[in-house]
Design a protein around this motif. Structure first.
Motif, short mmCIF file in Angstrom:
data_model
loop_
_atom_site.label_atom_id
_atom_site.label_comp_id
_atom_site.label_asym_id
_atom_site.label_seq_id
_atom_site.Cartn_x
_atom_site.Cartn_y
_atom_site.Cartn_z
N GLU A 293 0.84 -1.20 0.00
CA GLU A 293 0.00 0.00 0.00
C GLU A 293 0.88 1.24 0.00
O GLU A 293 2.10 1.16 0.10
N THR A 355 4.21 -0.88 3.35
CA THR A 355 3.76 0.47 3.05
C THR A 355 4.92 1.25 2.44
O THR A 355 6.02 1.27 2.98
N VAL A 372 10.04 2.62 3.49
CA VAL A 372 9.30 1.36 3.40
C VAL A 372 9.04 0.86 4.81
O VAL A 372 9.95 0.84 5.64
N ARG A 373 7.82 0.48 5.06
CA ARG A 373 7.53 -0.16 6.34
C ARG A 373 7.01 -1.56 6.06
O ARG A 373 6.07 -1.73 5.28
N ARG A 375 5.31 -4.59 7.84
CA ARG A 375 4.60 -4.83 9.10
C ARG A 375 4.08 -6.26 9.09
O ARG A 375 3.31 -6.63 8.20
N GLN A 500 11.19 -2.35 14.97
CA GLN A 500 10.39 -2.05 16.15
C GLN A 500 9.51 -3.26 16.43
O GLN A 500 8.71 -3.65 15.59
N SER A 501 9.69 -3.84 17.59
CA SER A 501 8.96 -5.07 17.88
C SER A 501 7.84 -4.82 18.88
O SER A 501 8.02 -4.10 19.85
N CYS A 502 6.70 -5.40 18.60
CA CYS A 502 5.63 -5.45 19.60
C CYS A 502 5.51 -6.91 19.98
O CYS A 502 4.82 -7.68 19.30
N TRP A 505 2.70 -9.58 19.37
CA TRP A 505 1.85 -9.16 18.25
C TRP A 505 2.60 -9.26 16.91
O TRP A 505 2.25 -10.10 16.08
N ASP A 508 7.47 -4.32 13.15
CA ASP A 508 7.52 -3.32 12.09
C ASP A 508 8.98 -3.05 11.76
O ASP A 508 9.78 -2.80 12.66
N TYR A 510 11.45 -0.58 9.45
CA TYR A 510 11.44 0.66 8.70
C TYR A 510 12.73 0.80 7.90
O TYR A 510 13.82 0.79 8.46
N HIS B 266 -4.58 -6.17 21.48
CA HIS B 266 -5.09 -6.73 22.74
C HIS B 266 -5.94 -5.67 23.44
O HIS B 266 -5.50 -5.02 24.37
N CYS B 314 -0.61 -3.56 22.40
CA CYS B 314 0.06 -4.86 22.46
C CYS B 314 0.44 -5.16 23.91
O CYS B 314 1.14 -4.38 24.55
N ILE B 321 2.48 -1.94 24.92
CA ILE B 321 2.95 -1.08 23.85
C ILE B 321 1.74 -0.45 23.15
O ILE B 321 0.79 -1.15 22.78
N HIS B 433 8.90 6.67 14.26
CA HIS B 433 9.42 6.38 12.93
C HIS B 433 8.59 7.14 11.91
O HIS B 433 7.37 7.06 11.91
N LEU B 435 7.55 7.87 8.07
CA LEU B 435 7.57 7.48 6.66
C LEU B 435 7.37 8.79 5.90
O LEU B 435 6.25 9.23 5.69
N PHE B 443 5.72 4.68 18.92
CA PHE B 443 5.63 3.53 19.83
C PHE B 443 5.82 4.01 21.26
O PHE B 443 6.91 4.49 21.60
#
Lengths: 521, 461
Positions: A293, A355, A372-373, A375, A500-502, A505, A508, A510, B266, B314, B321, B433, B435, B443
């Motif tokens: 997208e 994205t 560019v992301r 996800r 970037q970590s969740c 879940w 992401d 970048y 969540h 999250c 998060i 971040h 874009l 975050f």
């Protein structure tokens, strides 16, 4: 790949034997130099690396015998060359050198390459020979060391301010191709060497040595490949010229050497996802869905192979994470959505969403930047793993246990190995991808780059399929430098790569790249 | 900045402004007489003895248990004496920090205003004798309440002072100073407000304030003093989102489309946290996203559907998060490097300086000051509002009333750095971040509170 791998195996065997026979360098004063440049004789003949060679490098590379007992002196050509400061390589410069392409420009490019390449190679050599003796004695590392020495000699046999004729340029380009080919396996080989030297060198130091090497190498490689690509374009165009007359510009494909001024990031992402998807289907029987997208129709001038490499690595992580931890994140909503699908085989996995954003910068160059992301919903990266994702994870490779530490949970999306199936990571090796894009000829015809991706992918996947049964002992599988190397590529022209970590879940990633003509802020 | 002149003008203007101000804020003004610098000299030996004492950090968990359900006189008095001895120590450390700044910085009117407030507070608090009775405590609480109110001018003054002094001290240094000061401020307000709330609870045990707001009478055991045991992540986002959306409607007119907010992940996450801190951070992030989205697509017809703002919640084992993703065009590249700085940053800087250069904007400047006061110190402010509001029973609206009061398109450039100070205060983080040309992801990571102490020690207290 097989063709190239074979000589190396023999090569290291020779080196190893030589090492056994001559435990100290003083006992091996005689060095057989690799002979000539003819491609009929690709076998390296050096029994042992001339680790401390200081012999004059200029001139005939067939002066076979060099004495290694002498140490660095004033006539040390490597040191002299390595001390020359490198002009920084920008995309803008590469474009300027190659556009519009003419015989004068081609020769100028060749001469430029001839002037810079020795400096770069010398820097590589210098860095290696400053490593502890025990490290460079390792067959793998000395192999690389010798490759560099050999390459430097090869370049230096062309006198300064040459080539001056198209014929000479042809020889020069052939030599460059030879060099690129010789070095195509450098990273895995070095990595292997460092693994073997694990107990003699601090992992941190290995990381930084390899990191520096890698980053410099990107430029060295690009320099050679850029000229080769220009040469191929010129040769291709030469035929055309006879029909259209001199002064005709590019054939309109937008390529300037390795740079594609019409590069469409969405297209590259799509082809990379096909490739990675194929692997996933072979390996797991499913293929996560990919959604692209954002600014999908925007062009972005860049070096496609660099973007391909980075995107492939990132998608591999995202796809694998999505497949390996699907239950963690699946929501009733997703299930509902994918049930409506016609069952392409995404296994009801949550899609990976890419994205894209292309933005024009104001200022002199008026260049574009690409964001560019990527996800995914693959469960994210465990906090305890997070600090090490940028490390060359082979530094934590334990040969005795034969697996990679930390053996983290299924949600280590950014790690290139998983404890449960160490061999599964064999499909995600740099060399596979690298060889795909690294074959010189790919650059000659831009179409090959794009087509080569999926075509080569199948071959690779098959190789992998046959590899999977084995323990992967002989391969450099899963050395886990996809992420750090991707970042090195991204940063080469001033871009960035961050994760970037969740956890619980998804992840992401970048990627930010500066296109041709973007000034540094 | 090549020319020191604007700064001089700034100060001249500032003097007039303050005079105009005085009718509205007599309390604040009384503290900023035109003292000659030498009059501010005080014997530092008293201060020294307090600076020598380290602050005693307190964890959120401790805060929760300080009150507990069995709130009795002993606990109240213990809490009072902790606050009584802790506040002057913590303030003393900050006064010493200021004393170490260059003379030229501290003589800046804004900075000296802050300095005077701190010194006055220090002097007052250190003279409070040991609290032995509930009556002692009530007196102490009223002193502290007054102080909290008085100190609401500190953040705007600091912000302006820092901007004015940006050429006098390296940006990194002044940012470090700001961070330290703000963190310390948070810590003091947390313990002070916690104690005041405990006292209020103690004094009116049959009239528990939170009950009416939540419409469930039995929810109050979850609430102790300033600390909520239960923050409902989704509700906080929804509440802050609505307010930020209304704010945008006020600013851009009723016809302007406002982006919707979608919450995923969540969504049943509930965790212990200081609600006002969380609301401040989430509120700032959503404000930014909504504003950027509207401005990126401006002008848009009323029927235009603006791209969604997506908020992911999250719930990780150690963290909560919040990921806020918008399509507001991202951060302009020239702003990106200074995003977290109080003193640098092209745009916010330019704004403040513009205000200073245009005398006719004085009225707006006045507004800026006021709104700034409200919003920047929202935490303290809203807490004090909370306390009154609890009695009225409309806590929900009032806790964010200060958010609504801020002129919406007023970009001060401190929302993000302030939010990060709040996030990091409780061992969390805030990352962004961009874009470029598309949107921004932020975050916010909140630590699930175990035995993690306040991050005070990081400040070298």
């Amino acid at each position: 790949m097989i063709l190239r791998a074979r000589p190396f195996i023999r090569w290291s065997a020779i080196a190893a034997r030589a090492l056994v026979a001559h435990p100290t360098p003083n006992r091996t004063p005689v060095i057989c130099l690799r002979r000539g440049l003819s491609t009929q004789d690709p076998e390296p003949r050096l029994p042992l690396a001339d680790k401390f060679t200081t012999a004059p490098l200029e001139g005939n590379p067939q002066s076979k015998h060099t004495n290694t007992t002498s140490t660095t002196g004033s006539n040390d050509e490597v040191a002299r060359l390595a001390a020359i400061p490198l002009p920084s390589l920008t995309l803008q410069d590469l474009v300027r050198q190659g556009y519009p392409l003419s015989s004068q420009r081609l020769l100028a490019s060749a001469r430029y390459t001839r002037s810079i390449l020795p400096i770069r190679l010398a820097k590589h050599i210098l860095a290696l020979r400053n490593l502890p003796f025990i490290i460079v004695s390792n067959p793998h590392i000395s192999e690389i060391y010798n490759n560099y020495i050999y390459s430097l000699r090869s370049v230096l046999q062309f006198p300064n301010n040459h080539p001056t004729t198209l014929a000479e340029e042809g020889q020069f380009t052939q030599m460059l191709k030879d060099i690129v080919k010789t070095h195509s396996n450098t990273i895995p080989t070095l990595a292997k060497g460092f693994i073997e030297c694990k107990r003699y060198i601090d992992p941190e130091e290995v990381g930084s040595v390899l990191e520096r090497h890698l980053r410099t190498r990107i430029g060295t490689r690009l320099l050679a490949e850029q000229h080769i690509a220009l040469h191929e374009a010129f040769v291709g165009k030469g035929v055309k010229d006879q029909h259209n007359g001199e002064g005709e510009e590019e054939s309109g494909d937008g390529y300037i050497g390795t740079i594609d001024t019409n590069m469409l990031p969405s297209k590259i992402i799509l082809s990379c996802s096909e490739f990675v998807g194929d692997i996933c289907e072979l390996r797991y029987g499913v293929r996560p869905k990919l959604i692209i997208e954002g600014h999908t129709k925007e062009k972005f001038p860049y070096i496609p192979v660099h973007l391909e490499y980075i995107i492939t690595e990132l998608l591999k992580n995202a796809f694998r994470a999505t497949i390996e931890s699907p239950t963690l994140t699946k929501t009733p909503h997703d299930l509902h959505e994918s049930q409506q699908d016609d069952g392409v085989g995404d296994g009801n996995l949550p899609p990976v969403i890419v994205t894209l954003s292309v933005s024009r910068r104001d200022g002199v160059g008026g260049g574009k930047v690409l964001s560019v992301r990527i996800r995914d919903r693959g469960g994210g990266i465990a906090p305890e793993v997070l600090p090490s994702i940028w490390k060359y994870s082979f530094t934590t490779f334990d040969p005795e246990r034969g697996r990679y530490y930390p053996p983290s949970s299924a949600s280590t999306s950014a790690m290139s190995s998983s404890a449960s199936s160490p061999s599964s990571s064999s499909q995600y090796t740099y060399s596979n991808i690298h060889n795909l894009t690294g074959v010189v000829d790919d650059y000659s015809n831009p179409m090959n780059v794009n087509l080569g991706m999926s075509g080569g992918g199948t071959i690779d996947a098959l190789n992998i399929a046959s590899d999977t049964g084995t323990s992967g002992g002989s391969s450099i599988a899963g050395l886990g430098y996809g992420l750090p190397l991707s970042r090195a590529y991204a940063e080469y022209f001033g871009g960035t790569l961050s994760v970037q970590s969740c956890f619980g879940w998804g992840t992401d990633v970048y990627l930010f790249l500066k296109g041709v003509g973007v000034e540094d802020i | 900045m090549p020319n020191p002149l604007p700064s001089v003008q700034w100060r001249a203007l500032q003097t007039t402004l303050r005079r105009g101000n005085s009718t509205q804020q007599p309390a604040a003004i009384a503290l900023t007489p035109n003292l000659a610098p030498n009059l501010r000299w005080r014997s530092s030996s008293v201060l020294d003895s307090y600076v020598d004492k380290p602050a005693r950090p307190i964890s959120l968990r401790q805060l929760i248990f300080f009150g507990g359900r069995n709130l009795d006189e002993v606990r109240i008095l213990n809490s009072a004496n902790y606050v009584r001895s802790e506040l002057p120590i913590r303030i003393a450390h900050r006064i010493r920090d200021m004393q170490k700044l260059p003379y030229v910085v501290v003589t800046n009117p804004h900075m000296s205003h802050v300095y005077d407030l701190y010194y006055k507070a220090f002097d007052t608090l250190r003279k409070v004798p040991e609290i032995k009775t509930i009556e002692d405590n009530d007196r102490f609480c009223s002193i502290v309440k007054n102080m909290l109110r008085e100190h609401l001018t500190i953040i705007p003054n600091l912000a302006m002072g820092v901007l004015e002094c940006k050429d006098l001290v390296p940006a990194a240094e002044i940012d470090r100073f700001m961070n330290k000061l703000l963190r310390s401020r948070i810590s003091r307000r947390v313990i002070a407000e916690q104690h005041i709330a405990l006292t209020d609870t103690f004094n009116s045990p049959f009239h528990f304030p939170a009950s009416s707001a939540f419409q469930q009478p039995n929810s109050h055991p979850d609430f102790v003093g300033e600390v909520f045991l239960r923050c409902n992540a989704k509700e906080v986002v929804e509440r802050c989102g609505k307010l930020a959306q209304n704010l945008a409607r006020d600013a851009f007119g009723p016809d302007s489309p406002v982006p919707e907010i979608e919450i995923e992940g969540h969504t049943d996450t509930i965790f212990p946290y200081i609600l006002s801190h969380l609301e401040y951070m989430i509120g700032e992030l959503l404000r930014n996203s909504i504003q950027a989205t509207i401005e990126k697509h401006h002008p848009a017809s009323p029927t235009t559907k603006l791209p969604l703002i997506k908020v992911l919640i999250c719930h990780a084992p150690q963290h909560i998060i919040f990921r806020v993703s918008d399509q507001g065009g991202g951060i302009p590249p020239d702003e990106l490097p200074h995003l977290w700085s109080f003193s640098k940053g092209a745009r916010s800087q330019a704004r403040l300086e513009n205000f200073a250069r245009v005398p006719t904007m004085a009225a707006t400047m006045q507004e800026l000051l006021n709104s700034h006061t409200h919003t920047s110190s929202i935490v303290g402010h809203q807490n004090s509002i909370n306390m009154t509001a609890r009695k009225v029973g409309s806590r929900e609206e009032s806790s964010l009333s200060s958010l609504t009061s801020r002129p919406p398109n007023l970009r001060l450039g401190i929302g993000l750095p302030m939010s990060r100070v709040y996030a990091e205060y409780w061992a969390g983080s805030l990352e962004l971040h961009s874009l470029e040309g598309y949107g921004t992801d932020v975050f916010l990571q909140i630590s699930k509170l175990g035995n993690k102490s306040e991050q005070l020690t990081l400040d070298g207290l």
